[in-house]
Design an enzyme around this catalytic site. Structure first.
Site, PDB file in Angstrom:
ATOM      1  N   LEU A  72       0.804  -1.219   0.000  1.00 43.52           N
ATOM      2  CA  LEU A  72       0.000   0.000   0.000  1.00 43.52           C
ATOM      3  C   LEU A  72       0.838   1.272   0.000  1.00 43.52           C
ATOM      4  O   LEU A  72       0.322   2.360  -0.267  1.00 43.52           O
ATOM      5  CB  LEU A  72      -0.919   0.022   1.230  1.00 43.52           C
ATOM      6  N   HIS A  95      10.775  -1.058   6.814  1.00 42.04           N
ATOM      7  CA  HIS A  95      11.153  -2.121   5.888  1.00 42.04           C
ATOM      8  C   HIS A  95      11.717  -1.456   4.637  1.00 42.04           C
ATOM      9  O   HIS A  95      11.223  -0.413   4.207  1.00 42.04           O
ATOM     10  CB  HIS A  95       9.933  -2.983   5.548  1.00 42.04           C
ATOM     11  N   GLU A 194      17.556 -13.014  10.342  1.00 35.80           N
ATOM     12  CA  GLU A 194      16.580 -13.549   9.397  1.00 35.80           C
ATOM     13  C   GLU A 194      16.428 -15.065   9.498  1.00 35.80           C
ATOM     14  O   GLU A 194      15.324 -15.590   9.338  1.00 35.80           O
ATOM     15  CB  GLU A 194      16.977 -13.175   7.963  1.00 35.80           C
TER      16      GLU A 194
END
Length: 306
Positions: A72, A95, A194
């Site tokens: 978005l 991010h 991660e």
């Protein structure tokens, strides 16, 4: 790896700014409430926070933190921010995707930075409330003002990151280490977050409510990555090898090999154990876990006792 703490940050920098949080999901509510409790956000509705339309907030704010879903953000920037943000304002992200892959091309006058907590929003909030914090990644993509680095550090400290550690990285590393690792030239600390640290976060969500709950809780970007990348890792070859492993157990081959190993004083077993103990993931992991004291406080294993 450069790590900053509260002592390195001037929290008054962010206190002196008008900060708008776009999005009030997992990260959004944690950032907003932690900033409020740090003295950055002072007005409120339900949670004593001021609520505004995005375009109005862009005209008002000195700092815009984008915490909506990745997919978005480009549209929000085009429709509500690009024509409304103040000259010389700061645009922040949690991010790197939209900036690194050029989905958003910020105005030339804007500072562009990132603060990315390495934990879900409820943990960011809970750790802050108990006087601790979650480590955060910080990056500066564009520093027009000459003050972007210090302002990013100040924001990170205000949400509690300076209590645990604010780790300097880049938009590229934060984004791409979701896919590639140390052998490709990325920082081992990023690879650890991660591939090891976040495994527990994912497994806890699955344990609590199944895979559907996990997918509900992660970003849409991460969920999409699961669907398109998972089958490339767990494919027919993987399934075939798993069947071979099960066959070794069922036939007694595994037990036979293990008993033979014990007859020679576990020579190969101990060598494999020693090799794993010297893997860089252990050294990096110990360093990063030391930045998260709640892990030790909730530890299941005490090597000094068992």
């Amino acid at each position: 790896m450069r790590v900053y703490y509260d002592r390195d940050a001037d929290i008054n920098l962010i206190k002196g700014k008008k900060v708008a949080i776009i999005g009030y999901g997992s990260q959004g509510h944690a950032h907003a409430l932690n900033l409020r409790d740090s003295g950055v956000v002072k007005k409120a509705q339900a949670e004593k926070l001021k609520v505004m339309e995005v375009a109005a907030a862009a005209k008002w704010a000195d700092v815009m933190m984008m915490l909506t879903p990745d997919e978005l953000q480009a549209e929000i920037y085009r429709e509500h921010l690009v024509d409304n943000m103040k000259d010389g304002a700061a645009l922040m992200f949690a991010h790197g995707l939209n900036i690194h892959f050029n989905l958003i091309e910020p105005r030339a006058d804007l500072d562009v930075m990132m603060i990315a907590p390495k934990g879900p929003g409820h943990t960011v909030r809970a750790e802050y409330q108990r006087g601790a914090g979650v480590p955060v990644l910080m990056a500066v993509h564009k520093d027009v003002s000459g003050n972007a680095h210090d302002l990013t550090l100040s924001y990170g400290a205000a949400i509690g990151g300076g209590r645990a550690g604010i780790i300097e990285t880049t938009f590229r590393e934060e984004c791409e280490t979701d896919e590639t690792l140390v052998e490709a030239g990325y920082a081992p600390e990023m690879a650890y977050f991660e591939c090891v640290h976040e495994v527990k976060l994912i497994v806890d969500l699955i344990y609590e409510g199944g895979i559907a709950t996990m997918n509900y809780s992660v970003s849409n970007t991460a969920e999409y990555g699961e669907y398109v990348s998972g089958p490339r890792v767990v494919d027919e070859k993987t399934r075939a090898e798993m069947k071979h492993i099960l066959a070794d157990i069922q036939s007694g081959k595994f037990v036979k090999d293990w008993m033979l190993e014990n007859r020679v004083n576990q020579t190969s077993f101990k060598a494999m154990r020693a090799k794993m103990a010297t893997h860089p993931i252990e050294e990096i992991g110990a360093k990063l876990r030391a930045m998260m004291p709640w892990i030790k406080q909730r530890a299941l294993v005490d090597r000094s006792r068992n």
